[in-house]
Scaffold this active site. Structure first.
Site, PDB file in Angstrom:
ATOM      1  N   GLY A  39      -9.287 158.833  21.371  1.00 50.03           N
ATOM      2  CA  GLY A  39      -9.222 160.243  21.716  1.00 50.03           C
ATOM      3  C   GLY A  39     -10.229 160.607  22.785  1.00 50.03           C
ATOM      4  O   GLY A  39     -10.547 159.797  23.670  1.00 50.03           O
ATOM      5  N   CYS A  43      -3.985 156.918  28.377  1.00 46.52           N
ATOM      6  CA  CYS A  43      -5.416 156.682  28.576  1.00 46.52           C
ATOM      7  C   CYS A  43      -5.681 155.864  29.832  1.00 46.52           C
ATOM      8  O   CYS A  43      -6.820 155.813  30.308  1.00 46.52           O
ATOM      9  CB  CYS A  43      -6.018 155.992  27.357  1.00 46.52           C
ATOM     10  N   GLY A  81     -14.943 163.949  21.000  1.00 45.95           N
ATOM     11  CA  GLY A  81     -14.653 163.594  19.618  1.00 45.95           C
ATOM     12  C   GLY A  81     -15.234 162.255  19.224  1.00 45.95           C
ATOM     13  O   GLY A  81     -15.838 162.107  18.154  1.00 45.95           O
ATOM     14  N   GLU A  86     -12.203 154.427  21.429  1.00 47.50           N
ATOM     15  CA  GLU A  86     -11.642 154.314  22.778  1.00 47.50           C
ATOM     16  C   GLU A  86     -11.466 155.731  23.271  1.00 47.50           C
ATOM     17  O   GLU A  86     -10.733 156.509  22.665  1.00 47.50           O
ATOM     18  CB  GLU A  86     -10.322 153.534  22.735  1.00 47.50           C
ATOM     19  N   GLU A 116     -12.548 163.346  33.614  1.00 49.25           N
ATOM     20  CA  GLU A 116     -11.111 163.198  33.399  1.00 49.25           C
ATOM     21  C   GLU A 116     -10.417 164.547  33.263  1.00 49.25           C
ATOM     22  O   GLU A 116     -10.902 165.447  32.589  1.00 49.25           O
ATOM     23  CB  GLU A 116     -10.859 162.375  32.129  1.00 49.25           C
TER      24      GLU A 116
END
Length: 527
Positions: free
Chosen positions: A240, A301, A244, A264, A392
């Site tokens: 996520g 991702c 988090g 990840e 991002e």
């Protein structure tokens, strides 16, 4: 059948008072099922059951674990259209994507089944005794990998099957001998319950201990926090956001007994366009990258969020073609109003930064929860001075950085945070010429691609899905492929133990017939 309840071991439970629903982003309506958030009592019972199950499950043979994993795959397939329809109603994703992800999930389960059935993954190492050695006798030392204990897996928003309830983290943990408690993702709780039912059926059919699996619903962070802080939980898997994943990592680190969190997290997956290749391949690559940036509404991702090249006519042509091609692609529905809300906020924040120019943005009307793909560009100097531009934007968004020269390009690579992937676009001889650029990129990523796109993660032993922080919390491990099992185990040595008391993996007779390192040499022979 979806009940909205929690699986506490093999029992359904709904004693909590907090409820919520999932959402269909394509129809822009709430789904019909109501889900009950797990209470403190249910959390405690799930962890206690997992701890009790661990004492049995840790000793289950590889053959029996393989039977369990294959049975899970069979039960997921048996859900058939109900699973696909539920998946689609909770994600807005098309049928092809749903079936493709189900296939990947099945493949992962069966791959781990094959791994544990064969058995050599435990990395058995044996150094036999030499009691006559002078001046100090050598003792018999034998080592292998053993499971950590109960593992908590957090479902991922963008992969309801492959990275969630029975996804790679869960499959790897089961293969290692660890019971799993899933904190179901609230966006696809119905999909999670159906898969949970399949796991429970498989566990019952194959004689696994009650508590080997539990599924807990939660609309917020409370259930996850309680699980990570519970002293009986021994490791955590998460896919996520950086926010988090880092929060879970910090919680786990502050425990009286800290535990590993394998998270990840975010990645902008930089793509380096070297000068000669930009001239020879630029136009074709621009068309390819328009598709990669918009694939799955940019909710991968490994989405290429950053393209870096040398300022000039070739890069200008690349930007022009990319901008022309990307607006020809039909926009896609994002996973949830919260997801597209974050996309719009992060995109707006980026566009407000001084020096950033929009070269393409879909200007036609789109349906609710559909994203408008966007391409931007910025000078290398501006990018270096403003780290906000390094962050991002999760969705169909990409930024082209125009560098003054190769030195500035290399400086930019060195200032980037850790990433899952990096890509080099180059001619073969050109790659040799700019080896320091490639070395710099290698130092920032977990996987490097040559003349391709980063989207798409092949599930195979050679895949590394991870990278330097914040791409993941531990760059030594992968979240994809058979080697991801190493996150849920620890090495353990036996010294001077009688042969008959050793586990089969370490006995002289090698009853499992596995490959072992014996006195420095790999062999499957008896001792």
């Amino acid at each position: 059948m979806i009940t909205g309840k929690n699986y506490i071991g093999n029992q359904l439970s709904a004693i909590g008072s907090k409820t919520y629903t999932t959402f269909n982003p394509k129809l822009n309506i709430e789904n019909k099922h109501t889900f009950f958030e797990a209470s403190k009592e249910e959390i405690e019972k799930a962890v206690v059951l997992a701890s009790e199950a661990f004492e049995v499950f840790r000793k289950v043979s590889g053959a029996k674990k393989a039977e369990f994993l294959n049975a899970i795959a069979d039960e997921i397939l048996a859900l058939d259209d109900l699973l696909i329809e539920t998946y689609r109603s909770e994600t807005g994703l098309p049928e092809g994507r749903a079936k493709g992800e189900r296939g990947r999930t099945i493949g992962q389960l069966r791959t781990f089944a094959d791994l544990v059935a064969e058995g050599s993954w435990v990395e058995a190492s044996i150094d036999t005794a030499d009691l006559d050695r002078s001046p100090i006798p050598k003792q018999d030392i034998r080592k292998m990998l053993v499971p950590l204990g109960p593992v908590v897996v957090f479902g991922a928003s963008n992969f309801p099957l492959a990275y969630s309830t029975a996804g790679g983290d869960t499959a790897a943990a089961f293969a290692a001998g660890c019971p799993v408690i899933v904190k179901s993702h609230p966006m696809h709780a119905g999909t999670g319950e159906l898969v949970s039912a399949a796991i429970i059926k498989a566990a019952t059919k194959t004689g696994m201990p009650n508590g080997v699996f539990s599924n807990l619903n939660s609309s917020g962070i409370e259930v996850g926090v309680q699980l990570v802080e519970h002293p009986a939980v021994k490791a955590v898997g998460f896919t996520g956001s950086i926010r988090g994943g880092r929060a879970l990592f910090d919680l786990a680190s502050k425990r009286p007994e800290p535990i590993p969190v394998f998270a990840e997290m975010g990645s902008i997956n930089p793509v380096v366009l070297l000068p000669e290749a930009t001239i020879t391949k630029g136009v074709d690559l621009a068309k390819t990258y328009a598709k990669s940036i918009t694939l799955g509404a940019g909710q991968f991702c490994t989405n290429p969020g950053l393209l870096i090249g040398i300022k000039g006519e070739a890069l200008t042509n690349f930007i022009t073609t990319l901008s022309e091609e990307i607006v020809k692609i039909e926009p896609s529905c994002m996973l949830h109003p919260n997801i597209i809300g974050n996309f719009e906020r992060n995109k707006t924040n980026a566009l407000q930064q001084s020096g950033l120019s929009v070269t393409a943005e879909l200007d036609s009307d789109v349906a609710v929860n559909y994203a408008r793909q966007t391409v931007t560009t910025v000078e290398g100097k501006t990018f270096l001075e403003n780290t906000t531009l390094h962050q991002e934007v999760f969705g169909p968004f990409s930024m082209v950085v125009q560098c003054q020269d190769i030195e500035q390009l290399e400086t930019i690579i060195n200032t980037l945070e850790g990433q899952l992937t990096g890509t080099i676009i180059a001619e073969n001889e050109e790659a040799l010429q700019y080896n320091t650029v490639i070395d710099a990129l290698q130092n920032r990523v977990g996987r490097i691609i040559f003349n391709g796109v980063p989207t798409g993660v092949e599930v195979c032993p050679s895949m590394l899905h991870g990278g330097p922080y914040p791409a993941s919390t531990d760059s030594r491990f992968t979240a994809v492929g058979i080697h991801s099992i190493k996150r849920w185990v620890r090495p353990f040595s036996y010294q001077s133990w009688p042969n008959n008391l050793l586990p089969d993996e370490l006995k002289n007779e090698n009853p499992l017939g596995i490959s072992r390192l014996v006195n420095g040499k790999h062999t499957d022979s008896k001792i």
